[in-house]
Motif scaffolding. Structure first.
Motif, PDB file in Angstrom:
ATOM      1  N   GLU A  41      46.937   3.684 -70.573  1.00  0.00           N
ATOM      2  CA  GLU A  41      47.892   4.694 -70.142  1.00  0.00           C
ATOM      3  C   GLU A  41      48.323   4.448 -68.695  1.00  0.00           C
ATOM      4  O   GLU A  41      49.504   4.603 -68.342  1.00  0.00           O
ATOM      5  CB  GLU A  41      47.266   6.081 -70.265  1.00  0.00           C
ATOM      6  N   SER A  42      47.378   4.024 -67.847  1.00  0.00           N
ATOM      7  CA  SER A  42      47.710   3.710 -66.457  1.00  0.00           C
ATOM      8  C   SER A  42      48.667   2.530 -66.380  1.00  0.00           C
ATOM      9  O   SER A  42      49.611   2.538 -65.586  1.00  0.00           O
ATOM     10  CB  SER A  42      46.428   3.406 -65.683  1.00  0.00           C
ATOM     11  N   ILE A  43      48.431   1.518 -67.226  1.00  0.00           N
ATOM     12  CA  ILE A  43      49.320   0.348 -67.253  1.00  0.00           C
ATOM     13  C   ILE A  43      50.717   0.751 -67.694  1.00  0.00           C
ATOM     14  O   ILE A  43      51.727   0.322 -67.126  1.00  0.00           O
ATOM     15  CB  ILE A  43      48.735  -0.741 -68.173  1.00  0.00           C
ATOM     16  N   ARG A  44      50.775   1.610 -68.720  1.00  0.00           N
ATOM     17  CA  ARG A  44      52.078   2.056 -69.205  1.00  0.00           C
ATOM     18  C   ARG A  44      52.827   2.851 -68.139  1.00  0.00           C
ATOM     19  O   ARG A  44      54.043   2.703 -67.969  1.00  0.00           O
ATOM     20  CB  ARG A  44      51.907   2.903 -70.469  1.00  0.00           C
ATOM     21  N   GLN A  45      52.100   3.675 -67.387  1.00  0.00           N
ATOM     22  CA  GLN A  45      52.729   4.448 -66.324  1.00  0.00           C
ATOM     23  C   GLN A  45      53.257   3.548 -65.219  1.00  0.00           C
ATOM     24  O   GLN A  45      54.351   3.762 -64.692  1.00  0.00           O
ATOM     25  CB  GLN A  45      51.738   5.453 -65.752  1.00  0.00           C
ATOM     26  N   ARG A  46      52.475   2.523 -64.865  1.00  0.00           N
ATOM     27  CA  ARG A  46      52.934   1.581 -63.829  1.00  0.00           C
ATOM     28  C   ARG A  46      54.174   0.823 -64.295  1.00  0.00           C
ATOM     29  O   ARG A  46      55.106   0.606 -63.517  1.00  0.00           O
ATOM     30  CB  ARG A  46      51.817   0.610 -63.464  1.00  0.00           C
ATOM     31  N   GLU A  47      54.163   0.415 -65.556  1.00  0.00           N
ATOM     32  CA  GLU A  47      55.336  -0.293 -66.082  1.00  0.00           C
ATOM     33  C   GLU A  47      56.564   0.606 -66.070  1.00  0.00           C
ATOM     34  O   GLU A  47      57.665   0.163 -65.718  1.00  0.00           O
ATOM     35  CB  GLU A  47      55.041  -0.786 -67.505  1.00  0.00           C
ATOM     36  N   ALA A  48      56.375   1.881 -66.451  1.00  0.00           N
ATOM     37  CA  ALA A  48      57.497   2.822 -66.439  1.00  0.00           C
ATOM     38  C   ALA A  48      58.002   3.040 -65.012  1.00  0.00           C
ATOM     39  O   ALA A  48      59.213   3.125 -64.775  1.00  0.00           O
ATOM     40  CB  ALA A  48      57.075   4.152 -67.067  1.00  0.00           C
ATOM     41  N   ASP A  49      57.065   3.105 -64.053  1.00  0.00           N
ATOM     42  CA  ASP A  49      57.453   3.287 -62.658  1.00  0.00           C
ATOM     43  C   ASP A  49      58.212   2.076 -62.133  1.00  0.00           C
ATOM     44  O   ASP A  49      59.209   2.212 -61.427  1.00  0.00           O
ATOM     45  CB  ASP A  49      56.203   3.533 -61.811  1.00  0.00           C
TER      46      ASP A  49
END
Length: 257
Positions: A41-49
Protein backbone atom coordinates in the motif's frame (compact mmCIF):
# COMPACT_ATOMS: atom_id res chain seq x y z
CA UNK A 1 -17.70 -67.10 -3.46
CA UNK A 2 -14.88 -64.71 -2.52
CA UNK A 3 -14.37 -63.93 1.15
CA UNK A 4 -13.17 -60.37 0.54
CA UNK A 5 -15.59 -57.60 -0.37
CA UNK A 6 -15.14 -56.24 -3.80
CA UNK A 7 -15.29 -52.45 -4.29
CA UNK A 8 -16.98 -51.79 -7.56
CA UNK A 9 -16.08 -48.61 -9.35
CA UNK A 10 -18.86 -46.98 -11.23
CA UNK A 11 -18.35 -45.99 -14.76
CA UNK A 12 -18.94 -42.29 -13.86
CA UNK A 13 -16.45 -42.17 -11.00
CA UNK A 14 -12.88 -40.94 -11.32
CA UNK A 15 -10.62 -43.78 -10.17
CA UNK A 16 -7.77 -41.25 -9.62
CA UNK A 17 -9.76 -38.89 -7.43
CA UNK A 18 -8.51 -38.53 -3.90
CA UNK A 19 -10.78 -38.44 -0.94
CA UNK A 20 -8.52 -35.72 0.47
CA UNK A 21 -9.18 -33.03 -2.15
CA UNK A 22 -7.47 -29.65 -1.80
CA UNK A 23 -9.58 -26.89 -0.38
CA UNK A 24 -7.50 -24.16 -2.07
CA UNK A 25 -6.25 -23.60 -5.56
CA UNK A 26 -2.56 -24.58 -5.71
CA UNK A 27 -2.00 -21.98 -8.44
CA UNK A 28 -3.19 -19.01 -6.38
CA UNK A 29 -0.65 -16.54 -4.93
CA UNK A 30 0.21 -17.25 -1.32
CA UNK A 31 -1.62 -15.12 1.20
CA UNK A 32 0.22 -11.94 2.12
CA UNK A 33 0.91 -10.91 5.67
CA UNK A 34 -0.22 -7.60 7.15
CA UNK A 35 3.31 -6.21 6.90
CA UNK A 36 3.48 -7.12 3.21
CA UNK A 37 0.09 -5.55 2.60
CA UNK A 38 1.14 -2.33 4.33
CA UNK A 39 4.35 -2.24 2.29
CA UNK A 40 2.46 -2.74 -0.95
CA UNK A 41 0.00 0.00 0.00
CA UNK A 42 2.91 2.36 0.76
CA UNK A 43 4.45 1.58 -2.64
CA UNK A 44 1.14 2.24 -4.36
CA UNK A 45 0.78 5.56 -2.55
CA UNK A 46 4.29 6.63 -3.55
CA UNK A 47 3.62 5.69 -7.16
CA UNK A 48 0.36 7.66 -7.11
CA UNK A 49 2.19 10.64 -5.60
CA UNK A 50 4.92 10.49 -8.24
CA UNK A 51 2.30 10.30 -10.99
CA UNK A 52 0.50 13.31 -9.51
CA UNK A 53 3.74 15.30 -9.33
CA UNK A 54 4.59 14.40 -12.89
CA UNK A 55 1.14 15.56 -14.02
CA UNK A 56 1.63 18.83 -12.15
CA UNK A 57 5.03 19.36 -13.77
CA UNK A 58 3.64 18.57 -17.21
CA UNK A 59 0.77 20.96 -16.59
CA UNK A 60 3.10 23.72 -15.44
CA UNK A 61 5.34 23.16 -18.45
CA UNK A 62 2.38 23.45 -20.79
CA UNK A 63 1.18 26.58 -19.02
CA UNK A 64 4.60 28.15 -19.32
CA UNK A 65 4.74 27.31 -23.02
CA UNK A 66 1.42 28.99 -23.66
CA UNK A 67 1.38 31.70 -21.00
CA UNK A 68 5.05 32.27 -20.20
CA UNK A 69 5.35 35.56 -22.05
CA UNK A 70 5.99 38.77 -20.17
CA UNK A 71 2.76 39.86 -18.49
CA UNK A 72 3.75 42.31 -15.73
CA UNK A 73 3.09 45.17 -15.36
CA UNK A 74 -0.01 44.83 -17.48
CA UNK A 75 0.36 48.27 -19.12
CA UNK A 76 3.97 47.63 -20.20
CA UNK A 77 4.94 43.95 -19.70
CA UNK A 78 8.59 43.58 -18.72
CA UNK A 79 8.65 40.27 -16.83
CA UNK A 80 6.56 37.15 -16.35
CA UNK A 81 4.72 37.05 -13.02
CA UNK A 82 2.14 34.38 -12.21
CA UNK A 83 1.95 33.06 -8.66
CA UNK A 84 -0.58 30.34 -9.54
CA UNK A 85 1.80 28.84 -12.12
CA UNK A 86 5.32 29.41 -10.81
CA UNK A 87 4.92 29.07 -7.04
CA UNK A 88 4.27 25.66 -5.39
CA UNK A 89 0.73 25.36 -4.11
CA UNK A 90 1.68 25.26 -0.42
CA UNK A 91 3.57 28.58 -0.69
CA UNK A 92 1.08 30.49 -2.84
CA UNK A 93 -0.87 32.09 0.06
CA UNK A 94 2.34 33.56 1.51
CA UNK A 95 3.56 34.96 -1.82
CA UNK A 96 0.09 36.35 -2.51
CA UNK A 97 0.20 38.17 0.84
CA UNK A 98 3.67 39.57 0.09
CA UNK A 99 2.49 40.79 -3.31
CA UNK A 100 -0.54 42.43 -1.67
CA UNK A 101 1.77 44.13 0.84
CA UNK A 102 3.88 45.40 -2.04
CA UNK A 103 0.73 46.85 -3.63
CA UNK A 104 -0.13 48.49 -0.28
CA UNK A 105 3.38 49.99 -0.31
CA UNK A 106 2.83 51.31 -3.83
CA UNK A 107 -0.50 52.87 -2.86
CA UNK A 108 1.10 54.37 0.26
CA UNK A 109 3.85 55.98 -1.81
CA UNK A 110 1.25 57.59 -4.09
CA UNK A 111 -0.76 58.88 -1.13
CA UNK A 112 2.43 60.12 0.53
CA UNK A 113 3.30 62.15 -2.55
CA UNK A 114 -0.20 63.68 -2.71
CA UNK A 115 -0.09 64.44 1.03
CA UNK A 116 3.26 66.20 0.60
CA UNK A 117 1.80 68.36 -2.19
CA UNK A 118 -1.02 69.46 0.13
CA UNK A 119 1.51 70.05 2.91
CA UNK A 120 3.40 72.35 0.54
CA UNK A 121 0.16 74.17 -0.30
CA UNK A 122 -0.53 74.50 3.42
CA UNK A 123 2.63 76.59 3.71
CA UNK A 124 5.08 74.17 5.33
CA UNK A 125 8.63 75.52 5.28
CA UNK A 126 9.92 72.08 4.28
CA UNK A 127 7.10 71.45 1.80
CA UNK A 128 9.23 71.72 -1.33
CA UNK A 129 11.83 69.35 0.02
CA UNK A 130 9.13 66.91 1.12
CA UNK A 131 7.51 66.89 -2.32
CA UNK A 132 10.85 66.23 -3.99
CA UNK A 133 11.59 63.40 -1.57
CA UNK A 134 8.11 61.93 -2.03
CA UNK A 135 8.46 61.89 -5.82
CA UNK A 136 11.85 60.22 -5.48
CA UNK A 137 10.41 57.67 -3.04
CA UNK A 138 7.59 56.85 -5.43
CA UNK A 139 9.89 55.91 -8.27
CA UNK A 140 12.95 54.61 -6.42
CA UNK A 141 11.23 52.60 -3.69
CA UNK A 142 8.66 51.14 -6.09
CA UNK A 143 11.38 49.74 -8.36
CA UNK A 144 13.92 48.74 -5.73
CA UNK A 145 11.39 47.10 -3.40
CA UNK A 146 10.05 44.96 -6.23
CA UNK A 147 13.46 43.98 -7.58
CA UNK A 148 15.44 43.69 -4.35
CA UNK A 149 13.10 42.00 -1.87
CA UNK A 150 9.78 40.97 -3.46
CA UNK A 151 11.20 39.37 -6.60
CA UNK A 152 14.03 37.55 -4.76
CA UNK A 153 11.62 35.87 -2.34
CA UNK A 154 9.26 35.08 -5.22
CA UNK A 155 12.13 33.32 -6.99
CA UNK A 156 13.30 31.82 -3.70
CA UNK A 157 10.06 29.94 -3.22
CA UNK A 158 9.87 29.08 -6.92
CA UNK A 159 13.42 27.66 -7.20
CA UNK A 160 14.15 27.00 -3.50
CA UNK A 161 17.70 28.29 -3.76
CA UNK A 162 19.51 29.81 -0.81
CA UNK A 163 20.94 32.96 -2.40
CA UNK A 164 17.50 34.40 -3.10
CA UNK A 165 16.66 34.18 0.57
CA UNK A 166 19.78 36.11 1.57
CA UNK A 167 18.95 38.82 -0.96
CA UNK A 168 15.49 39.06 0.56
CA UNK A 169 16.66 39.12 4.18
CA UNK A 170 19.17 41.90 3.54
CA UNK A 171 17.05 44.25 1.43
CA UNK A 172 13.74 43.61 3.17
CA UNK A 173 15.47 44.18 6.50
CA UNK A 174 16.65 47.56 5.24
CA UNK A 175 13.12 48.31 4.00
CA UNK A 176 11.69 47.52 7.44
CA UNK A 177 14.10 49.96 9.10
CA UNK A 178 13.17 52.65 6.59
CA UNK A 179 9.46 52.00 7.25
CA UNK A 180 10.03 52.58 10.97
CA UNK A 181 11.83 55.85 10.23
CA UNK A 182 9.29 57.29 7.80
CA UNK A 183 6.31 56.24 9.96
CA UNK A 184 7.63 57.39 13.32
CA UNK A 185 9.61 60.42 12.22
CA UNK A 186 8.91 61.94 8.83
CA UNK A 187 5.27 61.01 8.23
CA UNK A 188 3.80 61.17 11.70
CA UNK A 189 5.41 64.47 12.69
CA UNK A 190 4.18 66.19 9.53
CA UNK A 191 0.70 64.78 10.06
CA UNK A 192 0.53 66.08 13.63
CA UNK A 193 1.65 69.53 12.45
CA UNK A 194 -1.08 69.58 9.81
CA UNK A 195 -3.75 68.65 12.37
CA UNK A 196 -2.42 71.33 14.70
CA UNK A 197 -2.63 73.93 11.93
CA UNK A 198 -6.14 72.79 10.92
CA UNK A 199 -5.03 71.87 7.41
CA UNK A 200 -7.51 69.00 7.29
CA UNK A 201 -6.96 67.64 3.78
CA UNK A 202 -3.20 67.45 4.21
CA UNK A 203 -3.63 66.05 7.72
CA UNK A 204 -6.04 63.29 6.66
CA UNK A 205 -3.93 62.32 3.66
CA UNK A 206 -0.85 62.25 5.88
CA UNK A 207 -2.70 60.08 8.40
CA UNK A 208 -3.80 57.61 5.74
CA UNK A 209 -0.25 57.45 4.36
CA UNK A 210 1.08 56.86 7.89
CA UNK A 211 -1.41 54.03 8.40
CA UNK A 212 -0.33 52.56 5.05
CA UNK A 213 3.34 52.65 6.06
CA UNK A 214 2.44 51.01 9.36
CA UNK A 215 0.34 48.23 7.82
CA UNK A 216 2.87 47.24 5.18
CA UNK A 217 5.70 47.46 7.73
CA UNK A 218 3.98 45.24 10.29
CA UNK A 219 2.88 42.80 7.59
CA UNK A 220 6.36 42.52 6.14
CA UNK A 221 7.85 42.08 9.62
CA UNK A 222 5.42 39.23 10.32
CA UNK A 223 6.21 37.38 7.09
CA UNK A 224 9.92 38.15 7.43
CA UNK A 225 9.98 35.99 10.55
CA UNK A 226 7.88 33.27 8.88
CA UNK A 227 10.18 33.18 5.86
CA UNK A 228 13.24 32.99 8.10
CA UNK A 229 11.73 29.93 9.82
CA UNK A 230 11.14 28.29 6.44
CA UNK A 231 14.65 29.19 5.30
CA UNK A 232 16.16 27.57 8.41
CA UNK A 233 14.01 24.44 8.14
CA UNK A 234 14.97 24.05 4.47
CA UNK A 235 18.67 23.94 5.41
CA UNK A 236 19.72 27.05 3.48
CA UNK A 237 23.12 28.35 4.54
CA UNK A 238 25.55 30.99 3.35
CA UNK A 239 27.90 28.24 2.19
CA UNK A 240 25.10 26.79 0.09
CA UNK A 241 24.39 30.22 -1.35
CA UNK A 242 28.05 30.66 -2.29
CA UNK A 243 28.08 27.23 -3.93
CA UNK A 244 24.96 28.08 -5.95
CA UNK A 245 26.46 31.37 -7.05
CA UNK A 246 29.67 29.64 -8.14
CA UNK A 247 27.73 26.93 -9.99
CA UNK A 248 25.06 29.02 -11.71
CA UNK A 249 26.65 32.45 -11.93
CA UNK A 250 25.06 35.78 -11.07
CA UNK A 251 23.05 35.90 -14.31
CA UNK A 252 20.98 32.89 -13.25
CA UNK A 253 19.52 34.89 -10.39
CA UNK A 254 17.97 37.42 -12.72
CA UNK A 255 16.29 34.91 -15.02
CA UNK A 256 13.24 32.70 -14.70
CA UNK A 257 13.36 28.89 -14.73
Amino acid sequence: MSEYPVHRVGYNENPFASSHSLDTNPFEDPATSQADAARLESIRQREADLERRQRDLDQREQQLKHHGKNNWPFFFPLIYHDISVEIPEASRPLINRLYQLWLVLLGTLVLNMIACIFILIAGSSDGGRDVGAAIGYLFIITVTSFLLWYRPIYNGYMKEQALYYYFYFFFCGFHLLFSVYITGSAGLIQTIQMFAGHHWVAAILGLVATVGWTLQGLGNAFYYRQIYTHHTAAGHTMEKAKTELASHGAKAYFTRG
